[in-house]
Design a protein around this motif. Structure first.
Motif, PDB file in Angstrom:
ATOM      1  N   LEU A  24      16.005 -15.013  30.285  1.00  0.00           N
ATOM      2  CA  LEU A  24      14.730 -15.114  29.578  1.00  0.00           C
ATOM      3  C   LEU A  24      13.893 -13.897  29.964  1.00  0.00           C
ATOM      4  O   LEU A  24      13.292 -13.852  31.041  1.00  0.00           O
ATOM      5  CB  LEU A  24      14.031 -16.419  29.954  1.00  0.00           C
ATOM      6  N   VAL A  25      13.875 -12.884  29.088  1.00  0.00           N
ATOM      7  CA  VAL A  25      13.196 -11.626  29.361  1.00  0.00           C
ATOM      8  C   VAL A  25      11.995 -11.515  28.430  1.00  0.00           C
ATOM      9  O   VAL A  25      12.074 -11.852  27.236  1.00  0.00           O
ATOM     10  CB  VAL A  25      14.147 -10.430  29.156  1.00  0.00           C
ATOM     11  N   LEU A  26      10.872 -11.028  28.977  1.00  0.00           N
ATOM     12  CA  LEU A  26       9.624 -10.987  28.218  1.00  0.00           C
ATOM     13  C   LEU A  26       9.753 -10.122  26.965  1.00  0.00           C
ATOM     14  O   LEU A  26       9.317 -10.525  25.878  1.00  0.00           O
ATOM     15  CB  LEU A  26       8.494 -10.478  29.108  1.00  0.00           C
ATOM     16  N   ASP A  27      10.345  -8.939  27.095  1.00  0.00           N
ATOM     17  CA  ASP A  27      10.470  -8.052  25.932  1.00  0.00           C
ATOM     18  C   ASP A  27      11.322  -8.698  24.835  1.00  0.00           C
ATOM     19  O   ASP A  27      11.007  -8.582  23.646  1.00  0.00           O
ATOM     20  CB  ASP A  27      11.086  -6.719  26.365  1.00  0.00           C
ATOM     21  N   ASP A  28      12.379  -9.384  25.248  1.00  0.00           N
ATOM     22  CA  ASP A  28      13.232 -10.049  24.255  1.00  0.00           C
ATOM     23  C   ASP A  28      12.489 -11.190  23.576  1.00  0.00           C
ATOM     24  O   ASP A  28      12.627 -11.408  22.367  1.00  0.00           O
ATOM     25  CB  ASP A  28      14.505 -10.575  24.926  1.00  0.00           C
ATOM     26  N   VAL A  29      11.704 -11.933  24.349  1.00  0.00           N
ATOM     27  CA  VAL A  29      10.943 -13.051  23.766  1.00  0.00           C
ATOM     28  C   VAL A  29       9.911 -12.528  22.777  1.00  0.00           C
ATOM     29  O   VAL A  29       9.729 -13.091  21.685  1.00  0.00           O
ATOM     30  CB  VAL A  29      10.283 -13.880  24.888  1.00  0.00           C
ATOM     31  N   GLN A  30       9.235 -11.441  23.131  1.00  0.00           N
ATOM     32  CA  GLN A  30       8.246 -10.870  22.218  1.00  0.00           C
ATOM     33  C   GLN A  30       8.893 -10.357  20.943  1.00  0.00           C
ATOM     34  O   GLN A  30       8.360 -10.545  19.843  1.00  0.00           O
ATOM     35  CB  GLN A  30       7.496  -9.742  22.926  1.00  0.00           C
ATOM     36  N   GLU A  31      10.044  -9.717  21.091  1.00  0.00           N
ATOM     37  CA  GLU A  31      10.738  -9.220  19.904  1.00  0.00           C
ATOM     38  C   GLU A  31      11.241 -10.368  19.042  1.00  0.00           C
ATOM     39  O   GLU A  31      11.195 -10.298  17.810  1.00  0.00           O
ATOM     40  CB  GLU A  31      11.904  -8.328  20.338  1.00  0.00           C
ATOM     41  N   MET A  32      11.705 -11.434  19.671  1.00  0.00           N
ATOM     42  CA  MET A  32      12.204 -12.586  18.918  1.00  0.00           C
ATOM     43  C   MET A  32      11.081 -13.276  18.150  1.00  0.00           C
ATOM     44  O   MET A  32      11.234 -13.650  16.976  1.00  0.00           O
ATOM     45  CB  MET A  32      12.874 -13.574  19.870  1.00  0.00           C
ATOM     46  N   LEU A  33       9.932 -13.426  18.789  1.00  0.00           N
ATOM     47  CA  LEU A  33       8.811 -14.109  18.158  1.00  0.00           C
ATOM     48  C   LEU A  33       8.034 -13.195  17.220  1.00  0.00           C
ATOM     49  O   LEU A  33       7.173 -13.672  16.465  1.00  0.00           O
ATOM     50  CB  LEU A  33       7.861 -14.674  19.217  1.00  0.00           C
ATOM     51  N   GLY A  34       8.309 -11.893  17.270  1.00  0.00           N
ATOM     52  CA  GLY A  34       7.540 -10.955  16.457  1.00  0.00           C
ATOM     53  C   GLY A  34       6.135 -10.772  16.959  1.00  0.00           C
ATOM     54  O   GLY A  34       5.246 -10.356  16.208  1.00  0.00           O
ATOM     55  N   SER A  35       5.894 -11.074  18.230  1.00  0.00           N
ATOM     56  CA  SER A  35       4.554 -10.965  18.800  1.00  0.00           C
ATOM     57  C   SER A  35       4.453  -9.685  19.614  1.00  0.00           C
ATOM     58  O   SER A  35       5.437  -8.969  19.821  1.00  0.00           O
ATOM     59  CB  SER A  35       4.245 -12.169  19.677  1.00  0.00           C
ATOM     60  N   ILE A  36       3.261  -9.404  20.074  1.00  0.00           N
ATOM     61  CA  ILE A  36       3.025  -8.214  20.868  1.00  0.00           C
ATOM     62  C   ILE A  36       2.374  -8.625  22.175  1.00  0.00           C
ATOM     63  O   ILE A  36       1.828  -9.724  22.313  1.00  0.00           O
ATOM     64  CB  ILE A  36       2.119  -7.220  20.120  1.00  0.00           C
ATOM     65  N   ALA A  37       2.434  -7.723  23.148  1.00  0.00           N
ATOM     66  CA  ALA A  37       1.856  -8.011  24.452  1.00  0.00           C
ATOM     67  C   ALA A  37       0.333  -7.918  24.383  1.00  0.00           C
ATOM     68  O   ALA A  37      -0.261  -7.458  23.392  1.00  0.00           O
ATOM     69  CB  ALA A  37       2.408  -7.045  25.491  1.00  0.00           C
ATOM     70  N   ASN A  38      -0.308  -8.323  25.467  1.00  0.00           N
ATOM     71  CA  ASN A  38      -1.768  -8.292  25.508  1.00  0.00           C
ATOM     72  C   ASN A  38      -2.315  -6.881  25.634  1.00  0.00           C
ATOM     73  O   ASN A  38      -3.444  -6.613  25.206  1.00  0.00           O
ATOM     74  CB  ASN A  38      -2.270  -9.136  26.685  1.00  0.00           C
ATOM     75  N   ASP A  39      -1.551  -5.967  26.221  1.00  0.00           N
ATOM     76  CA  ASP A  39      -2.078  -4.633  26.494  1.00  0.00           C
ATOM     77  C   ASP A  39      -2.539  -3.903  25.234  1.00  0.00           C
ATOM     78  O   ASP A  39      -3.644  -3.337  25.225  1.00  0.00           O
ATOM     79  CB  ASP A  39      -1.023  -3.803  27.241  1.00  0.00           C
ATOM     80  N   PRO A  40      -1.749  -3.862  24.148  1.00  0.00           N
ATOM     81  CA  PRO A  40      -2.264  -3.179  22.945  1.00  0.00           C
ATOM     82  C   PRO A  40      -3.533  -3.817  22.387  1.00  0.00           C
ATOM     83  O   PRO A  40      -4.429  -3.101  21.913  1.00  0.00           O
ATOM     84  CB  PRO A  40      -1.100  -3.290  21.952  1.00  0.00           C
TER      85      PRO A  40
END
Length: 463
Positions: free
Chosen positions: A232-248
């Protein structure tokens, strides 16, 4: 054996394994322990909160070979058959596929017969609101006075569609949506049991995407583990959900606050390069603005992101409230834009274009409780100077060029005479200021010309 999905593998088998819903479990456990059993139960709530699971556990409690108990053994034949879906006296019906009255009549034809193997014959009807009106009517009499060996368990996501005659014959239990902490804690427990590595950020992102549904959370985690090749990797989860991190998003809010329009366009261009879902990005932006508003009011609020906590001290409360309102309206209009990206850009440009104009501190407008006390001193009349300046304007004569009529300006006289010498209340001061300003701005009053005297009566004719 083939792979079993997490939602089925970790389905609770007793009330102790349930996550949340304590208000429902308490009523059921007390009823089972005190042998106060109703003949019909209705479980309502959104998808994935445990309606069918609670109904199956209740059926297990009623038919456990150790007796009616709130803690079924889980090892007897009845418990194992119910867990595997092979118990003949548990009749599960999908009302969405059997809506006709003929299906309901066929189902009720066997109600009179005693259970084959268990203590009770349990009818579990899922999505009961999908039944037709005639099906509900056929069910009414049996539901009101069923045989002693029959129990009805209904589950639905839309109880408003049920007739009131059905609702009045059932005990209704409303299951609540799962909180973010409940879902996150359960996912952590399952990852540890499955020996799968996963960070807290990934778990929290999945929990937020589940939107209150435990089943959705387990399905999303299944998908994320497969997407990350067993991790369970954060980058993979974000890419799977089509979401972006909080930083941008944090950088975008900083650019809006600093007025950097060119930086906003460049940052959106960078976000478009990773093909995000701009509707989800707008939702995340709204959630972040809400967290900022909370942090500005409650300094010790629970927030894991230190960058967000730092940002809350550099933006005014008024700006955050305005950004939130613009984001809410922009989210509503996002579907009207030519494409999601342009709608997201216009949302940010609106934030850049508008600023609060006047800010009235609440503390200055709030009356103080001790302001009415004299403390031995007399209040000062603030309108004295205004009234004295008008005192010399009394008895002004205005002449009419034709008739020579003189009119006295009585308004100025009344204003001067009404001025108190001391202890002028604030409301009276305000009235006198208003009258004085009206006198200065209004033209002098002139009296209308008198009406002509009536003509004398004609002299009487001589005799």
């Amino acid at each position: 054996m083939s792979y079993q999905v997490l939602a089925r593998k970790w389905r609770p088998q007793n009330f102790k394994e349930m996550v949340g819903q304590q208000h429902v479990l308490r009523g059921l456990i007390n009823a089972l322990d005190n042998d106060r059993l109703h003949h019909a139960y209705l479980f309502t709530g959104t998808r994935g909160v445990g309606k069918t699971t609670v109904a199956r556990i209740l059926a297990k409690c009623l038919n456990c070979e150790t007796g009616i108990t709130s803690e079924p053994c889980g090892t007897c034949g009845a418990c194992q058959e119910i867990a595997t879906g092979r118990f003949v006296d548990l009749i599960e019906v999908d009302a969405a596929s059997r809506t006709k009255v003929e299906d309901t009549r066929e189902l009720l034809d066997n109600v009179q017969y005693a259970p084959t193997h268990g203590r009770f014959k349990v009818y579990l009807i899922d999505e009961v609101h999908m039944l037709s009106g005639h099906s509900f009517n056929a069910l009414l009499k049996t539901l009101e006075e069923p045989p002693e060996h029959v129990k009805f368990l209904f589950a639905t996501t839309d109880p408003q569609k049920l007739p009131v005659t059905i609702l009045s014959r059932c005990l209704q239990f409303n299951l609540k949506r799962m909180t973010l902490d409940m879902i996150s804690g359960h996912l952590k427990h399952l990852l540890a049991a499955e020996n799968i590595s996963g960070g807290d950020d990934s778990i929290r992102l999945l929990s937020r995407a589940a939107d209150g549904s435990m089943r959705d959370a387990l399905s999303l985690m299944d998908q994320a583990i497969a997407f990350g090749n067993g991790n369970l990797v954060l980058d993979d989860v974000q890419e799977m959900l089509g979401s972006i991190a909080n930083d941008p998003l944090i950088q975008l809010i900083k650019m809006v606050a600093s007025g950097d329009g060119a930086g906003i366009i460049r940052k959106v261009e960078d976000m478009a390069g990773v093909t995000p879902d701009f509707a989800a990005a707008t939702d995340a932006l709204i959630a972040m603005l809400h967290q900022l508003a909370v942090l500005q009011v409650v300094k010790d609020a629970d927030e894991d992101d230190d960058n967000l906590r730092e940002l809350s001290g550099h933006i005014s409360k008024e700006d955050v409230q305005l950004y939130y309102q613009i984001a809410i309206n922009g989210r509503r209009d996002l579907s009207l834009a030519p494409d999601p990206r342009s709608g997201f850009e216009m949302l940010l440009l609106r934030m850049l274009a508008f600023r609060p104009t006047m800010i009235a501190p609440i503390s200055e407008n709030t009356p103080k409780p001790d302001s009415a006390k004299n403390d031995g001193q007399e209040p000062v009349a603030q309108a004295d100077e205004v009234i004295k300046s008008k005192s010399d304007e009394t008895d002004i004569a205005v002449s009419d060029g034709q008739d020579g009529v003189e009119v006295v300006d009585e308004v100025s006289n009344e204003t001067t005479e009404a001025a108190p010498e001391e202890n002028v209340p604030e409301s009276e001061e305000l009235k006198k200021k208003t009258i004085a300003s009206l006198i200065e701005s209004s033209p002098s009053l002139t009296a209308p010309a008198p009406a002509p005297a009536p003509a004398p009566a004609p002299a009487p004719a001589p005799a």
